[in-house]
Design a protein around this motif. Structure first.
Motif, mmCIF file in Angstrom:
data_model
loop_
_atom_site.group_PDB
_atom_site.id
_atom_site.type_symbol
_atom_site.label_atom_id
_atom_site.label_comp_id
_atom_site.label_asym_id
_atom_site.label_seq_id
_atom_site.Cartn_x
_atom_site.Cartn_y
_atom_site.Cartn_z
ATOM 1 N N VAL A 193 55.299 42.514 38.267
ATOM 2 C CA VAL A 193 55.294 42.584 36.802
ATOM 3 C C VAL A 193 54.893 41.235 36.213
ATOM 4 C CG1 VAL A 193 56.755 42.852 34.760
ATOM 5 C CG2 VAL A 193 57.002 44.442 36.683
ATOM 6 N N LEU A 194 55.490 40.156 36.703
ATOM 7 C CA LEU A 194 55.256 38.822 36.137
ATOM 8 C C LEU A 194 53.852 38.298 36.421
ATOM 9 C CD1 LEU A 194 58.692 37.137 36.915
ATOM 10 C CD2 LEU A 194 57.836 37.899 34.695
ATOM 11 N N LEU A 195 53.274 38.687 37.551
ATOM 12 C CA LEU A 195 51.919 38.222 37.867
ATOM 13 C C LEU A 195 50.900 38.761 36.866
ATOM 14 C CD1 LEU A 195 51.871 38.300 41.773
ATOM 15 C CD2 LEU A 195 51.623 36.287 40.307
ATOM 16 N N ASN A 196 51.229 39.866 36.184
ATOM 17 C CA ASN A 196 50.355 40.339 35.121
ATOM 18 C C ASN A 196 50.277 39.326 33.978
ATOM 19 O OD1 ASN A 196 49.369 43.109 35.795
ATOM 20 N ND2 ASN A 196 51.550 43.508 36.015
ATOM 21 N N PHE A 197 51.361 38.607 33.728
ATOM 22 C CA PHE A 197 51.358 37.552 32.720
ATOM 23 C C PHE A 197 50.400 36.436 33.133
ATOM 24 C CE2 PHE A 197 55.161 39.788 31.778
ATOM 25 C CZ PHE A 197 55.612 39.432 30.503
ATOM 26 N N LEU A 198 50.491 36.034 34.403
ATOM 27 C CA LEU A 198 49.632 34.962 34.895
ATOM 28 C C LEU A 198 48.174 35.382 34.892
ATOM 29 C CD1 LEU A 198 49.447 32.136 36.032
ATOM 30 C CD2 LEU A 198 49.914 33.052 38.311
ATOM 31 N N MET A 199 47.924 36.656 35.209
ATOM 32 C CA MET A 199 46.554 37.139 35.176
ATOM 33 C C MET A 199 46.004 37.133 33.754
ATOM 34 S SD MET A 199 45.615 37.729 38.216
ATOM 35 C CE MET A 199 44.140 38.686 37.918
ATOM 36 N N LEU A 200 46.854 37.465 32.792
ATOM 37 C CA LEU A 200 46.439 37.428 31.396
ATOM 38 C C LEU A 200 46.030 36.021 30.996
ATOM 39 C CD1 LEU A 200 46.179 38.937 28.678
ATOM 40 C CD2 LEU A 200 48.571 38.378 28.241
ATOM 41 N N VAL A 201 46.800 35.036 31.425
ATOM 42 C CA VAL A 201 46.487 33.633 31.147
ATOM 43 C C VAL A 201 45.179 33.232 31.821
ATOM 44 C CG1 VAL A 201 47.225 31.246 31.525
ATOM 45 C CG2 VAL A 201 48.893 32.969 30.879
ATOM 46 N N SER A 202 45.058 33.566 33.099
ATOM 47 C CA SER A 202 43.894 33.117 33.861
ATOM 48 C C SER A 202 42.601 33.686 33.308
ATOM 49 C CB SER A 202 44.049 33.485 35.345
ATOM 50 O OG SER A 202 43.992 34.886 35.526
ATOM 51 N N PHE A 203 42.598 34.950 32.972
ATOM 52 C CA PHE A 203 41.358 35.536 32.495
ATOM 53 C C PHE A 203 41.014 35.081 31.085
ATOM 54 C CE2 PHE A 203 42.044 38.650 35.955
ATOM 55 C CZ PHE A 203 40.806 38.555 36.544
ATOM 56 N N ALA A 204 42.029 34.808 30.261
ATOM 57 C CA ALA A 204 41.757 34.294 28.923
ATOM 58 C C ALA A 204 41.164 32.892 29.000
ATOM 59 C CB ALA A 204 43.033 34.295 28.090
ATOM 60 N N LEU A 205 41.787 32.016 29.790
ATOM 61 C CA LEU A 205 41.268 30.655 29.938
ATOM 62 C C LEU A 205 39.933 30.651 30.677
ATOM 63 C CD1 LEU A 205 44.496 28.596 30.732
ATOM 64 C CD2 LEU A 205 43.179 28.629 28.618
ATOM 65 N N ASP A 206 39.748 31.622 31.560
ATOM 66 C CA ASP A 206 38.461 31.724 32.254
ATOM 67 C C ASP A 206 37.328 32.056 31.288
ATOM 68 O OD1 ASP A 206 38.911 30.973 34.842
ATOM 69 O OD2 ASP A 206 39.388 32.972 35.565
ATOM 70 N N GLY A 207 37.650 32.692 30.156
ATOM 71 C CA GLY A 207 36.611 32.943 29.158
ATOM 72 C C GLY A 207 35.979 31.647 28.696
ATOM 73 N N VAL A 208 36.818 30.635 28.438
ATOM 74 C CA VAL A 208 36.318 29.311 28.064
ATOM 75 C C VAL A 208 35.655 28.646 29.264
ATOM 76 C CG1 VAL A 208 36.950 27.030 27.185
ATOM 77 C CG2 VAL A 208 38.086 29.056 26.292
ATOM 78 N N ALA A 209 36.271 28.793 30.443
ATOM 79 C CA ALA A 209 35.715 28.168 31.647
ATOM 80 C C ALA A 209 34.339 28.735 31.998
ATOM 81 C CB ALA A 209 36.670 28.354 32.823
ATOM 82 N N TYR A 210 34.159 30.049 31.846
ATOM 83 C CA TYR A 210 32.864 30.664 32.118
ATOM 84 C C TYR A 210 31.783 30.094 31.192
ATOM 85 C CZ TYR A 210 35.149 34.390 34.852
ATOM 86 O OH TYR A 210 35.857 35.105 35.785
ATOM 87 N N ALA A 211 32.141 29.946 29.917
ATOM 88 C CA ALA A 211 31.185 29.358 28.972
ATOM 89 C C ALA A 211 30.873 27.926 29.363
ATOM 90 C CB ALA A 211 31.764 29.414 27.554
ATOM 91 N N SER A 212 31.876 27.212 29.836
ATOM 92 C CA SER A 212 31.680 25.835 30.284
ATOM 93 C C SER A 212 30.740 25.772 31.484
ATOM 94 C CB SER A 212 33.034 25.218 30.645
ATOM 95 O OG SER A 212 32.888 23.902 31.111
ATOM 96 N N GLU A 213 30.881 26.719 32.406
ATOM 97 C CA GLU A 213 29.975 26.776 33.561
ATOM 98 C C GLU A 213 28.521 26.837 33.096
ATOM 99 O OE1 GLU A 213 30.925 30.088 36.030
ATOM 100 O OE2 GLU A 213 33.052 29.576 36.175
ATOM 101 N N ALA A 214 28.265 27.749 32.163
ATOM 102 C CA ALA A 214 26.899 27.958 31.689
ATOM 103 C C ALA A 214 26.378 26.747 30.922
ATOM 104 C CB ALA A 214 26.844 29.206 30.805
ATOM 105 N N LYS A 215 27.203 26.182 30.050
ATOM 106 C CA LYS A 215 26.775 25.055 29.224
ATOM 107 C C LYS A 215 26.593 23.782 30.043
ATOM 108 C CE LYS A 215 26.673 27.084 25.175
ATOM 109 N NZ LYS A 215 25.407 27.245 24.433
ATOM 110 N N VAL A 216 27.545 23.487 30.911
ATOM 111 C CA VAL A 216 27.448 22.295 31.756
ATOM 112 C C VAL A 216 26.290 22.431 32.740
ATOM 113 C CG1 VAL A 216 28.623 20.958 33.556
ATOM 114 C CG2 VAL A 216 29.876 21.646 31.507
ATOM 115 N N GLY A 217 26.131 23.647 33.309
ATOM 116 C CA GLY A 217 25.019 23.879 34.240
ATOM 117 C C GLY A 217 23.675 23.704 33.559
#
Length: 444
Positions: free
Chosen positions: A276-300
């Motif tokens: 149950v609790l790992l769903n919370f962590l997954m919510l965090v990871s995928f939300a922050l990954d939205g910014v990280a994915y954009a960073s990958e593209a921009k930095v690259g």
């Protein structure tokens, strides 16, 4: 801070236009996990929830290990996009799809051995193992679609087509959620229904993703029949980059799988609560990954253009938004965490256990923010060895070292180790980035 935002308003807007669709679509990924947990969690027995937690954890380990396919594709494609090398963009797509298909076939061939490993490593009881086997035996055959989707998603990110991944993930997860509810609740297929829903959704997404990529390539004048795409030297270069990202992903999944398997040893209720609790962590990871994915593209892209100034600017902008989202998620979990747990399961002992460990999840968004963002930055720079080395150190000292010292804390020790692990990953990458910046090595 205000001046930084005002003077770079156009850049903030550009990053959010790319990150926004990813954040919205990525939120549907943990939402899928929440629906899985909720429909199974209301079947009335903890062994259903524990079984799907174990089976889906193994699938997640395998598919997340293949995350190197998306990351390497995004980094290399973003740099080619920055150079406006259309031939290389087409060649990278084909090479990465070939590699994804080969890895998927290997996973299917090895699946009987993997099933034996589930029982050996988890020491779960027979009821839990029966459910886990049922889920895994169906879901493993979605590997070809799931892995090729990683490549197609990474390619679209690399060419700054943020809406493409948004459409792809949205279609995948909506189909999955609808079928999940239909198969499990209405047809009463239980754990098998959740597995079939995911398999069908993955292949639906593959067809849709291929359509999007072909349409985008035609629009941008990219000829997909690129000559000499199967160059031995280029494939070797791709494999070398993927090797280091794979090692990094392997160690990451080792830590997450240890959480699941050790929780299974503690007890069925603890395993279900952590699911149950790992769903919370997954919510965090995928939300922050939205910014990280954009960073990958921009930095690259900035590296492909040979602009150190732009690399540094995109890093600052990414960190700004990552910090903001981290604080917002911690506040959200503090206010609504207990209520969310009760929505996910109606098993009293699981609710009590999960609520007891909720404070760890309230702290994690802030502690983990930097590791997600700097992973994205280093993907854009294609600094795979640095990512690998950071992961090895953080896992050895931050996770397993901390857990060994606090092993008597049982599940609290697991969550303390995970928190230290996330924090150390971010700190080590920040130190390495500063070293590269000071020594003028960001373009190396």
């Amino acid at each position: 801070m205000k001046q930084f935002f005002i003077h770079n308003k156009a850049h903030h807007k550009s990053l959010l236009l790319l990150a926004g669709p990813m954040i919205l679509s990525n939120i549907t990924v943990p939402l899928l996990g929440i629906v899985d947990t909720a429909v199974i969690g209301h079947l009335g027995s903890a062994h259903y929830l524990a079984g799907i937690a174990l089976g889906s954890a193994v699938i997640s380990i395998l598919f997340w290990l293949a995350g190197f396919l998306r990351m390497s594709t995004t980094g290399l494609v973003a740099q080619a996009y920055g150079k406006n090398d259309l031939t290389q963009l087409a060649a990278l797509l084909k090479r990465s799809l070939l590699l994804a298909s080969a890895v998927a076939v290997l996973l299917i061939v090895l699946s009987p051995l993997i099933k034996h490993a589930i029982a050996y490593l988890s020491a779960a009881n027979s009821d839990v193992l029966t459910q886990a086997y049922q889920y895994f035996s169906i879901r493993i055959f979605s590997a070809p679609a799931a892995l090729c989707n990683l490549v197609l998603l990474g390619w679209m990110l690399g060419v700054h087509y943020g809406r493409g991944p948004f459409y792809l993930l949205l279609v995948t997860n909506i189909v999955n959620i609808v079928l999940d509810i239909y198969f499990v609740v209405y047809l009463d297929w239980a754990v098998a229904g959740a597995a079939w829903a995911s398999l069908i959704a993955d292949y639906t997404a593959l067809v849709f993703a291929l359509f999007l990529v072909v349409k985008l390539a035609k629009k941008q004048g990219i000829e997909l029949n690129a000559p000499n795409w199967l160059s031995i030297s280029k494939m070797t270069e791709l494999l070398s980059l993927n090797r280091d990202i794979f090692i990094r992903s392997l160690i990451l999944q080792l830590c997450f799988s240890f959480m699941t398997f050790y929780a299974a040893r503690i007890g069925e209720t603890t395993l279900a609560a952590n699911a149950v609790l790992l769903n919370f962590l997954m919510l965090v990871s995928f939300a922050l990954d939205g910014v990280a994915y954009a960073s990958e593209a921009k930095v690259g892209q900035a590296k492909g253009q040979g602009s150190v100034k732009n690399i540094e600017l995109w890093v600052k902008i990414s960190v700004f938004w990552g910090m903001l989202f981290g604080v917002l998620y911690s506040a959200f979990f503090a206010l609504f965490g207990s209520g969310i747990i009760k929505l996910l399961t109606n098993v009293p002992e699981v609710i009590q256990e999960a609520t007891h460990y909720l404070p760890w999840l309230i702290a994690l968004p802030i502690l983990a923010m930097s590791c997600f963002l700097f992973d994205g930055i280093f993907v854009g720079l294609t600094r795979a060895k640095d990512m690998r080395n950071s992961m090895i150190l953080s896992a050895g000292v931050g996770f397993f070292g901390v857990f060994w010292v606090f092993i008597d804390w049982q599940n609290n020790g697991l969550w303390l180790a995970m928190s230290c692990f996330m924090l150390m990953r971010g700190v080590t990458l920040i130190i390495k980035y500063h070293h590269l910046k000071v020594n003028n090595q960001l373009l190396d």
